[in-house]
Design a protein around this motif. Structure first.
Motif, PDB file in Angstrom:
ATOM      1  N   PHE A   1      44.034  -2.734   4.252  1.00 40.99           N
ATOM      2  CA  PHE A   1      45.218  -3.536   3.958  1.00 40.99           C
ATOM      3  C   PHE A   1      45.677  -3.312   2.525  1.00 40.99           C
ATOM      4  O   PHE A   1      44.962  -2.751   1.696  1.00 40.99           O
ATOM      5  N   ARG A   2      46.914  -3.767   2.270  1.00 42.77           N
ATOM      6  CA  ARG A   2      47.502  -3.686   0.928  1.00 42.77           C
ATOM      7  C   ARG A   2      47.481  -5.078   0.325  1.00 42.77           C
ATOM      8  O   ARG A   2      47.854  -6.056   0.983  1.00 42.77           O
TER       9      ARG A   2
ATOM     10  N   PRO B   1      51.871  -6.196   3.096  1.00 46.18           N
ATOM     11  CA  PRO B   1      51.134  -6.860   2.026  1.00 46.18           C
ATOM     12  C   PRO B   1      50.428  -8.116   2.535  1.00 46.18           C
ATOM     13  O   PRO B   1      50.971  -8.849   3.358  1.00 46.18           O
ATOM     14  N   VAL B   2      49.214  -8.327   2.066  1.00 47.07           N
ATOM     15  CA  VAL B   2      48.429  -9.500   2.442  1.00 47.07           C
ATOM     16  C   VAL B   2      48.199 -10.322   1.177  1.00 47.07           C
ATOM     17  O   VAL B   2      47.653  -9.822   0.199  1.00 47.07           O
ATOM     18  N   SER B   3      48.627 -11.573   1.201  1.00 45.36           N
ATOM     19  CA  SER B   3      48.469 -12.455   0.036  1.00 45.36           C
ATOM     20  C   SER B   3      47.036 -12.979   0.003  1.00 45.36           C
ATOM     21  O   SER B   3      46.748 -14.071   0.503  1.00 45.36           O
TER      22      SER B   3
ATOM     23  N   PRO C   1      54.166  10.426  -6.554  1.00 42.39           N
ATOM     24  CA  PRO C   1      55.027   9.303  -6.933  1.00 42.39           C
ATOM     25  C   PRO C   1      54.909   8.092  -6.012  1.00 42.39           C
ATOM     26  O   PRO C   1      55.510   7.063  -6.260  1.00 42.39           O
ATOM     27  N   THR C   2      54.127   8.189  -4.945  1.00 43.63           N
ATOM     28  CA  THR C   2      53.880   7.067  -4.047  1.00 43.63           C
ATOM     29  C   THR C   2      52.517   7.267  -3.392  1.00 43.63           C
ATOM     30  O   THR C   2      51.902   8.325  -3.559  1.00 43.63           O
ATOM     31  N   PHE C   3      52.037   6.294  -2.647  1.00 38.21           N
ATOM     32  CA  PHE C   3      50.735   6.389  -1.980  1.00 38.21           C
ATOM     33  C   PHE C   3      50.865   7.238  -0.721  1.00 38.21           C
ATOM     34  O   PHE C   3      51.576   6.868   0.217  1.00 38.21           O
ATOM     35  N   LEU C   4      50.201   8.399  -0.708  1.00 38.06           N
ATOM     36  CA  LEU C   4      50.215   9.306   0.433  1.00 38.06           C
ATOM     37  C   LEU C   4      48.779   9.647   0.813  1.00 38.06           C
ATOM     38  O   LEU C   4      47.905   9.703  -0.056  1.00 38.06           O
ATOM     39  N   VAL C   5      48.557   9.891   2.108  1.00 44.58           N
ATOM     40  CA  VAL C   5      47.217  10.276   2.572  1.00 44.58           C
ATOM     41  C   VAL C   5      47.303  11.578   3.365  1.00 44.58           C
ATOM     42  O   VAL C   5      48.327  11.887   3.966  1.00 44.58           O
TER      43      VAL C   5
ATOM     44  N   GLU D   1      63.983   8.737  -3.630  1.00 46.75           N
ATOM     45  CA  GLU D   1      63.527   7.497  -4.266  1.00 46.75           C
ATOM     46  C   GLU D   1      63.113   6.425  -3.267  1.00 46.75           C
ATOM     47  O   GLU D   1      62.150   5.700  -3.486  1.00 46.75           O
ATOM     48  N   GLN D   2      63.810   6.345  -2.126  1.00 46.60           N
ATOM     49  CA  GLN D   2      63.463   5.305  -1.154  1.00 46.60           C
ATOM     50  C   GLN D   2      62.049   5.507  -0.588  1.00 46.60           C
ATOM     51  O   GLN D   2      61.402   4.559  -0.169  1.00 46.60           O
ATOM     52  N   TYR D   3      61.532   6.726  -0.592  1.00 48.85           N
ATOM     53  CA  TYR D   3      60.162   6.978  -0.136  1.00 48.85           C
ATOM     54  C   TYR D   3      59.160   6.509  -1.183  1.00 48.85           C
ATOM     55  O   TYR D   3      58.035   6.182  -0.866  1.00 48.85           O
ATOM     56  N   GLN D   4      59.592   6.517  -2.420  1.00 42.53           N
ATOM     57  CA  GLN D   4      58.715   6.077  -3.505  1.00 42.53           C
ATOM     58  C   GLN D   4      58.653   4.556  -3.593  1.00 42.53           C
ATOM     59  O   GLN D   4      57.759   4.007  -4.203  1.00 42.53           O
ATOM     60  N   LYS D   5      59.594   3.885  -2.980  1.00 44.90           N
ATOM     61  CA  LYS D   5      59.667   2.429  -3.070  1.00 44.90           C
ATOM     62  C   LYS D   5      59.599   1.776  -1.690  1.00 44.90           C
ATOM     63  O   LYS D   5      60.165   0.708  -1.471  1.00 44.90           O
ATOM     64  N   ALA D   6      58.937   2.418  -0.742  1.00 51.02           N
ATOM     65  CA  ALA D   6      58.886   1.923   0.637  1.00 51.02           C
ATOM     66  C   ALA D   6      57.778   0.895   0.826  1.00 51.02           C
ATOM     67  O   ALA D   6      56.949   1.011   1.707  1.00 51.02           O
ATOM     68  N   THR D   7      57.767  -0.134  -0.007  1.00 54.17           N
ATOM     69  CA  THR D   7      56.743  -1.165   0.094  1.00 54.17           C
ATOM     70  C   THR D   7      57.170  -2.293   1.022  1.00 54.17           C
ATOM     71  O   THR D   7      56.349  -3.075   1.458  1.00 54.17           O
ATOM     72  N   GLU D   8      58.457  -2.377   1.313  1.00 58.82           N
ATOM     73  CA  GLU D   8      58.964  -3.400   2.227  1.00 58.82           C
ATOM     74  C   GLU D   8      59.180  -2.785   3.602  1.00 58.82           C
ATOM     75  O   GLU D   8      59.628  -1.643   3.713  1.00 58.82           O
TER      76      GLU D   8
END
Length: 175
Positions: free
Chosen positions: A139-140, A107-109, A61-65, A24-31
């Motif tokens: 960028f994200r 992340p870029v605001s 389940p997450t962004f992969l390339v 799960e932590q790989y699916q939520k690794a946005t931070e």
């Protein structure tokens, strides 16, 4: 003015890889803090169904390339951090395996205030604020619920020259 495109897995894929066993932590690794705590390489599995489509970008389940896209991204962002996800077929009689990468994009605001949102807070259409665009060509978009990667025109052209499979590059409005 520079043109931008949203990079995602193609909506036209009929049988994308169905991944399981990804922690799960790989699916939520946005931070960044969560990403840094992940192992450099792990194993996960996919269901080897009849003629699955091996896309260069996976959204679930997450962004992969793919390896090819990761190599390209590294040309544009030499210090790009990414974790290896080695995918093996979940069926014992299959020897198939694929390597994907979980890249980290801070992340870029840069979302324009006129971008409309659905009641749940997700964005209807990404509109970038020209004043807050980052110098990075990949960028994200920050400040949204979804994980959205945006690339400059030069990166989009480089991607297309490599004839990737199963990706979409949708134009993004800039104001």
């Amino acid at each position: 003015m520079q043109s931008y495109f949203r990079l995602s897995a193609s909506s036209r894929l009929r049988r994308p890889l169905s991944i399981f066993g990804l922690p799960e932590q790989y699916q939520k690794a946005t931070e960044k803090k969560v990403f840094d705590q992940l192992d450099q390489a792990i194993v996960a599995y996919f269901r080897a169904e009849a003629h699955e489509e091996i896309s260069d970008v996976l959204s679930a389940p997450t962004f992969l390339v793919s390896d090819e896209l990761k190599k390209l991204f590294t040309l544009y962002i030499p210090g790009l951090q990414a974790k290896i996800i080695q995918l093996f077929a979940g069926e014992a009689d299959s020897q198939e395996s694929y390597r994907y990468w979980l890249p980290y994009f801070p992340p870029v605001s840069c979302l324009h205030e006129s971008a409309e949102r659905y009641p749940d807070g997700s964005v209807k259409q990404i509109i970038l604020n020209q004043m807050y665009l980052p110098p990075e060509p990949i960028f994200r978009v920050g400040g949204i619920l979804e994980y959205r990667i945006v690339v400059e025109l030069s990166v989009a052209e480089s991607i297309l020259r490599r004839s990737p499979y199963g990706i979409d590059l949708a134009p993004v409005e800039v104001r």
